[in-house]
Design an enzyme around this catalytic site. Structure first.
Site, PDB file in Angstrom:
ATOM      1  N   LEU A 168       0.845  -1.200   0.000  1.00 55.69           N
ATOM      2  CA  LEU A 168       0.000   0.000   0.000  1.00 55.69           C
ATOM      3  C   LEU A 168       0.874   1.241   0.000  1.00 55.69           C
ATOM      4  O   LEU A 168       1.942   1.263   0.614  1.00 55.69           O
ATOM      5  CB  LEU A 168      -0.893   0.033   1.260  1.00 55.69           C
ATOM      6  CG  LEU A 168      -1.934  -1.071   1.430  1.00 55.69           C
ATOM      7  CD1 LEU A 168      -2.688  -0.871   2.738  1.00 55.69           C
ATOM      8  CD2 LEU A 168      -2.898  -1.119   0.263  1.00 55.69           C
ATOM      9  N   ASP A 169       0.403   2.301  -0.682  1.00 58.83           N
ATOM     10  CA  ASP A 169       1.086   3.598  -0.623  1.00 58.83           C
ATOM     11  C   ASP A 169       1.138   4.087   0.815  1.00 58.83           C
ATOM     12  O   ASP A 169       0.295   3.717   1.648  1.00 58.83           O
ATOM     13  CB  ASP A 169       0.338   4.640  -1.469  1.00 58.83           C
ATOM     14  CG  ASP A 169       0.381   4.329  -2.960  1.00 58.83           C
ATOM     15  OD1 ASP A 169       1.273   3.588  -3.384  1.00 58.83           O
ATOM     16  OD2 ASP A 169      -0.499   4.838  -3.678  1.00 58.83           O
ATOM     17  N   ARG A 170       2.084   4.960   1.096  1.00 60.70           N
ATOM     18  CA  ARG A 170       2.275   5.485   2.449  1.00 60.70           C
ATOM     19  C   ARG A 170       0.980   6.058   3.031  1.00 60.70           C
ATOM     20  O   ARG A 170       0.646   5.824   4.191  1.00 60.70           O
ATOM     21  CB  ARG A 170       3.367   6.563   2.425  1.00 60.70           C
ATOM     22  CG  ARG A 170       3.578   7.277   3.764  1.00 60.70           C
ATOM     23  CD  ARG A 170       4.697   8.309   3.666  1.00 60.70           C
ATOM     24  NE  ARG A 170       4.748   9.149   4.853  1.00 60.70           N
ATOM     25  CZ  ARG A 170       5.323   8.808   6.002  1.00 60.70           C
ATOM     26  NH1 ARG A 170       5.918   7.640   6.103  1.00 60.70           N
ATOM     27  NH2 ARG A 170       5.315   9.628   7.034  1.00 60.70           N
TER      28      ARG A 170
END
Length: 302
Positions: free
Chosen positions: A135-137
């Site tokens: 997942l993106d930050r």
């Protein structure tokens, strides 16, 4: 005590070469090379054997994988993990927003991977963090991690075969008109950026299904709460596809969204389905929408 990751099998074919059985058991050539040169072990009925050894029906085979070293850049750190599920081979977490999945130059510490390495060390696991669904930050929600390289190999095969399914929920700008629609549009890196992606003819095939859950207005601004199913896993896929549709995610400044109401892209992984890499059992996990996204929709009712 030998803590190396070990698999055990019973031979079912008379005279089959060991290497052929290992291939049927989905052990990769890379893993066999590591076993041979980096401290692994292959045994048949407790006796070390090489891959040319012929097996007999009923033989007890053990495959001991070598100890794993952390990837370069990973640091062992300790911290809280919101664990949804854990067994000997996989770990499913609920990732908060504002925490990187893996360390980067901008955020070298406190990543999920770093803290997972600390978690494994506390368990006595000679392993590193293998991210299955990244997942993106700034994206929150369900995240799957393999505890061993071989399990990562198996989950990679499962992803390529479409056997791992993820669903997300997002809040986007504007009222999405169609209740249900697929977005099939190739995604590639933007020529002017090393980070940003865009829909482009020479990009990789990408497919996202969009379902409208609720249309609402916040301070007279139209927004839509949508559910999204990923059929492929391209970088920034949901963010790029929704911007391409003309409905960027609320808070996603990189792709045209506004941070007036939330300080990140309003995106959360709410469901993860997969087959267990060892048992084949169907696993289903869910995660409630994050508090900041819930608050954003609640504010529209005030």
């Amino acid at each position: 005590m030998d803590t190396r990751f070990t698999l055990r099998f019973i031979a079912e074919k008379e005279g089959q070469l060991f290497r052929e059985a290992l291939h049927e058991w989905r052990i990769s050539k890379r893993a066999l090379t590591a076993i041979k040169f980096e401290g692994g072990l292959l045994t048949v009925n407790g006796v070390e054997r090489n891959v040319r050894h012929p097996l007999h029906i009923g033989d007890c085979v053990e495959v001991k994988f070598p100890p794993e070293e952390k990837s370069e850049g990973l640091t062992v750190e300790y911290g809280d993990l919101d664990i949804v599920y854990e067994d000997e081979v996989i770990l499913v977490l609920n990732k908060p927003a504002y925490q990187s999945t893996i360390p980067s130059r901008e955020h070298p510490t406190k990543s999920i991977a770093n803290v997972v390495c600390g978690h494994f060390q506390q368990q006595g696991l000679m392993s590193t963090a293998h991210i299955v669904t990244r997942l993106d930050r700034d994206t929150s929600g369900l995240l799957c991690i393999a505890k061993h390289a071989h399990i990562h190999h198996l989950t990679g095969l499962a992803q390529r075969n479409g056997e791992i399914s993820r669903q997300y929920e997002a809040i986007v700008h504007g009222h999405v008109t169609q209740d249900v629609q697929p977005i099939i549009a190739p995604i590639g890196r933007k020529d002017t950026s090393i980070i940003e992606r865009e829909v482009r003819e020479d990009g990789q095939f990408a497919h996202t299904d969009v379902t409208v859950l609720q249309r609402f207005d916040l301070q007279n601004e139209p927004m839509t709460h949508v559910r999204l199913k990923l059929h492929t896993g391209r970088t920034h896929q949901i963010r790029v596809h929704m911007a391409y549709l003309g409905h960027p995610l609320v808070g996603d400044e990189l792709y045209g969204g506004s941070r007036k109401y939330i300080n990140r892209q309003a995106l959360h992984c709410v469901a993860l389905r997969m087959l267990h890499p060892m048992t084949g059992k169907s696993l289903q996990f869910t995660s409630s929408l994050s508090e900041d996204m819930q608050r954003l929709m609640n504010d529209s009712l005030a």
